[in-house]
Design a protein around this motif. Structure first.
Motif, PDB file in Angstrom:
ATOM      1  N   ALA A   6       1.653  -0.659 -12.831  1.00  0.00           N
ATOM      2  CA  ALA A   6       1.564  -2.123 -12.929  1.00  0.00           C
ATOM      3  C   ALA A   6       2.946  -2.737 -13.091  1.00  0.00           C
ATOM      4  CB  ALA A   6       0.662  -2.503 -14.092  1.00  0.00           C
ATOM      5  N   LEU A   7       3.803  -2.119 -13.910  1.00  0.00           N
ATOM      6  CA  LEU A   7       5.157  -2.632 -14.099  1.00  0.00           C
ATOM      7  C   LEU A   7       5.970  -2.542 -12.803  1.00  0.00           C
ATOM      8  CD1 LEU A   7       6.024  -1.155 -17.626  1.00  0.00           C
ATOM      9  CD2 LEU A   7       5.569  -3.549 -17.045  1.00  0.00           C
ATOM     10  N   LEU A   8       5.810  -1.427 -12.084  1.00  0.00           N
ATOM     11  CA  LEU A   8       6.555  -1.248 -10.840  1.00  0.00           C
ATOM     12  C   LEU A   8       6.120  -2.226  -9.756  1.00  0.00           C
ATOM     13  CD1 LEU A   8       6.650   2.665 -10.648  1.00  0.00           C
ATOM     14  CD2 LEU A   8       8.549   1.142 -11.192  1.00  0.00           C
ATOM     15  N   MET A   9       4.889  -2.705  -9.843  1.00  0.00           N
ATOM     16  CA  MET A   9       4.355  -3.586  -8.804  1.00  0.00           C
ATOM     17  C   MET A   9       4.668  -5.065  -9.036  1.00  0.00           C
ATOM     18  SD  MET A   9       3.035  -1.774  -6.446  1.00  0.00           S
ATOM     19  CE  MET A   9       4.251  -0.480  -6.796  1.00  0.00           C
ATOM     20  N   ILE A  10       5.238  -5.415 -10.186  1.00  0.00           N
ATOM     21  CA  ILE A  10       5.484  -6.832 -10.490  1.00  0.00           C
ATOM     22  C   ILE A  10       6.401  -7.469  -9.448  1.00  0.00           C
ATOM     23  CG2 ILE A  10       6.580  -8.423 -12.122  1.00  0.00           C
ATOM     24  CD1 ILE A  10       5.526  -6.676 -14.387  1.00  0.00           C
ATOM     25  N   VAL A  11       7.539  -6.842  -9.204  1.00  0.00           N
ATOM     26  CA  VAL A  11       8.510  -7.416  -8.262  1.00  0.00           C
ATOM     27  C   VAL A  11       7.961  -7.459  -6.837  1.00  0.00           C
ATOM     28  CG1 VAL A  11      10.793  -7.138  -7.235  1.00  0.00           C
ATOM     29  CG2 VAL A  11      10.492  -6.834  -9.697  1.00  0.00           C
ATOM     30  N   PRO A  12       7.380  -6.356  -6.301  1.00  0.00           N
ATOM     31  CA  PRO A  12       6.830  -6.436  -4.944  1.00  0.00           C
ATOM     32  C   PRO A  12       5.745  -7.500  -4.793  1.00  0.00           C
ATOM     33  CG  PRO A  12       7.044  -4.143  -5.613  1.00  0.00           C
ATOM     34  CD  PRO A  12       7.312  -4.973  -6.821  1.00  0.00           C
ATOM     35  N   ARG A  20       0.838  -1.210   0.000  1.00  0.00           N
ATOM     36  CA  ARG A  20       0.000   0.000   0.000  1.00  0.00           C
ATOM     37  C   ARG A  20       0.867   1.252   0.000  1.00  0.00           C
ATOM     38  NH1 ARG A  20      -3.012   2.587   5.181  1.00  0.00           N
ATOM     39  NH2 ARG A  20      -4.361   4.086   4.092  1.00  0.00           N
ATOM     40  N   HIS A  21       1.921   1.266   0.824  1.00  0.00           N
ATOM     41  CA  HIS A  21       2.806   2.434   0.868  1.00  0.00           C
ATOM     42  C   HIS A  21       3.502   2.644  -0.477  1.00  0.00           C
ATOM     43  CE1 HIS A  21       2.345   3.372   5.104  1.00  0.00           C
ATOM     44  NE2 HIS A  21       2.488   2.087   5.391  1.00  0.00           N
ATOM     45  N   LEU A  22       3.884   1.561  -1.138  1.00  0.00           N
ATOM     46  CA  LEU A  22       4.498   1.698  -2.461  1.00  0.00           C
ATOM     47  C   LEU A  22       3.508   2.271  -3.476  1.00  0.00           C
ATOM     48  CD1 LEU A  22       6.535  -1.645  -2.706  1.00  0.00           C
ATOM     49  CD2 LEU A  22       7.431   0.668  -2.350  1.00  0.00           C
ATOM     50  N   LEU A  23       2.271   1.803  -3.418  1.00  0.00           N
ATOM     51  CA  LEU A  23       1.256   2.296  -4.347  1.00  0.00           C
ATOM     52  C   LEU A  23       0.967   3.778  -4.102  1.00  0.00           C
ATOM     53  CD1 LEU A  23      -1.199  -0.747  -4.321  1.00  0.00           C
ATOM     54  CD2 LEU A  23       0.139   0.062  -6.267  1.00  0.00           C
ATOM     55  N   ARG A  24       0.937   4.165  -2.851  1.00  0.00           N
ATOM     56  CA  ARG A  24       0.696   5.575  -2.551  1.00  0.00           C
ATOM     57  C   ARG A  24       1.868   6.437  -2.994  1.00  0.00           C
ATOM     58  NH1 ARG A  24      -1.535   5.850   3.577  1.00  0.00           N
ATOM     59  NH2 ARG A  24      -1.829   8.046   3.003  1.00  0.00           N
ATOM     60  N   ALA A  25       3.082   5.878  -2.918  1.00  0.00           N
ATOM     61  CA  ALA A  25       4.262   6.632  -3.344  1.00  0.00           C
ATOM     62  C   ALA A  25       4.289   6.841  -4.853  1.00  0.00           C
ATOM     63  CB  ALA A  25       5.537   5.921  -2.891  1.00  0.00           C
ATOM     64  N   ASP A  27       0.582   9.965  -8.980  1.00  0.00           N
ATOM     65  CA  ASP A  27      -0.266  10.097 -10.173  1.00  0.00           C
ATOM     66  C   ASP A  27       0.392   9.515 -11.433  1.00  0.00           C
ATOM     67  OD1 ASP A  27      -2.189  11.426  -8.678  1.00  0.00           O
ATOM     68  OD2 ASP A  27      -1.194  13.362  -8.962  1.00  0.00           O
ATOM     69  N   ARG A  28       1.252   8.533 -11.257  1.00  0.00           N
ATOM     70  CA  ARG A  28       1.882   7.920 -12.432  1.00  0.00           C
ATOM     71  C   ARG A  28       0.853   7.139 -13.238  1.00  0.00           C
ATOM     72  NH1 ARG A  28       7.698   5.572 -10.151  1.00  0.00           N
ATOM     73  NH2 ARG A  28       8.441   7.563  -9.287  1.00  0.00           N
ATOM     74  N   PRO A  29       1.088   6.956 -14.530  1.00  0.00           N
ATOM     75  CA  PRO A  29       0.141   6.210 -15.371  1.00  0.00           C
ATOM     76  C   PRO A  29      -0.062   4.794 -14.859  1.00  0.00           C
ATOM     77  CG  PRO A  29       1.775   7.363 -16.714  1.00  0.00           C
ATOM     78  CD  PRO A  29       2.231   7.486 -15.293  1.00  0.00           C
TER      79      PRO A  29
END
Length: 380
Positions: free
Chosen positions: A91-97, A76-81, A84-86
């Motif tokens: 989605a790409l940034l969240m693959i590894v976490p 959740r903290h990563l998503l909030r950080a 307003d990115r596309p």
């Protein structure tokens, strides 16, 4: 003047509202987060029992669910950080976490079973273990997707509310600007008339005129342009104005009022008629030695209120047959008409009409129609 609840007030949330909304949003997250993972635990447990797993299997599933609950808090903290990115980049940034959280849940499963808490809970094959990890991957992906959907919806709702509030505030500012454009010529002429009366030592008339001016200005400045008044209250305000002008013009100014009794309680914007009456005095009375007659009309036509301000002056030569001034210069000479038309358009949109015409028998007429509403009625 009594407030009219039918008109919109300022819609922007105040500073005191924002912390409470943030707390409510945070509480909702925790309810959904804990409730969601509790639901995952119970669903997996009952499914395991149905497939022949032992009752103590809950220890493994509880440890796995707690790992997922804690891991997705970090997610959740990563998503909030990400701000307003596309969405595609998020989605790409969240693959590894997401893979790491699913792997952590699988590792918890293995550690708990290796510790012997549930010796009969081990998967029969290594493939079964990988299948279990893949199943948890779907759970984490579902959590992240749901979180993104809900936060995106909340942002869109807040943006919509902010846009509506900004529009409402802009309308309020526009109405106030139009409403407070009091013609300075009226003040200058009145003060000059008072000065003349003082020089002529007509103190009683001068005093009466000063009191009338004070009462009218107090009413004009106290009246909220965002509120509506009854037609009777509007006519009382117009009476204050006309009393001042009658002192100036005496018998040169004649007024005829024809108001249907049923219209007295009808609502309309405050001081809507004053600039129209002022315009009629300026062009039909002040410029002619013989003066002129001003008429005020009000009638109900079904669910519409029809208002008219007319005079027997020279009319408006620049006005074409369609009720539109022929040139920009002529249009700018009668600012009161334009302001009144704009006020009605802002307040009522397509539910109003504002028409100008030269009368066949001579003179000028302004006709307005708006919804017939009384105090407590809904504006629909």
């Amino acid at each position: 003047m009594n407030p009219d609840p039918a008109l919109p007030r300022q819609m922007t949330p105040g500073p005191r509202d924002r912390p409470s909304r943030a707390r409510a949003s945070g509480a909702l997250f925790w309810w959904l987060h804990v409730g969601g993972w509790s639901g995952v635990f119970l669903l997996n447990y009952f499914s395991a029992l149905a497939n022949g797993k032992p009752a103590e299997y809950w220890t493994v599933l509880l440890a796995v669910a707690m790992t997922g609950c804690l891991g997705t808090l970090g997610l959740r903290h990563l998503l909030r950080a990400c701000g307003d990115r596309p969405p595609s980049r998020v989605a790409l940034l969240m693959i590894v976490p997401v893979l790491l959280i699913a792997a952590a849940m699988g590792l918890t499963y293995k550690l708990v079973t290796d510790l012997g808490w549930c010796g009969k809970c081990l998967p029969f094959t290594r493939f079964g273990y990988y299948t279990y990890v893949a199943g948890q991957l779907y759970v984490v992906v579902g959590w992240a997707s749901l979180y993104l959907v809900m936060t995106t919806w909340r942002k869109l709702r807040m943006q919509t509310e902010a846009a509506l509030a900004a529009t409402a505030m802009a309308h309020q500012a526009q109405l106030k600007m139009l409403r407070y454009q009091l013609n300075p010529h009226f003040l200058f002429n009145t003060l000059n008339a008072i000065s003349t009366l003082v020089l002529d030592r007509d103190n009683a008339t001068a005093n009466r005129m000063v009191q009338g001016l004070s009462a009218f200005l107090r009413h004009s400045l106290d009246a909220d342009p965002m509120q509506r008044v009854t037609l009777k209250q509007e006519l009382d305000a117009i009476g204050l104005y006309l009393d001042i002008e009658k002192t100036r013009f005496a018998e040169r100014l004649r007024v005829e009022v024809q108001i249907e009794p049923a219209c007295g309680s009808a609502l309309l914007p405050s001081l809507l008629l004053q600039p129209l009456v002022e315009n009629a005095i300026k062009y039909a009375v002040a410029r002619r030695v013989e003066g002129g007659t001003i008429g005020l009309r009000a009638a109900r036509e079904g669910e519409r209120l029809r208002l008219a301000v007319l005079d027997d002056g020279p009319g408006w030569p620049a006005l074409d047959e369609g009720g539109v001034p022929a040139d920009t210069a002529s249009r700018g000479n009668r600012v009161g008409l334009a302001n009144t038309r704009d006020r009605l358009r802002v307040l009522y949109g397509e539910q109003q009409s504002f028409d100008l015409r030269n009368r066949p028998q001579g003179g000028f007429e302004v006709t307005m129609t708006l919804p017939f509403e009384t105090a407590g009625a809904s504006r629909g």
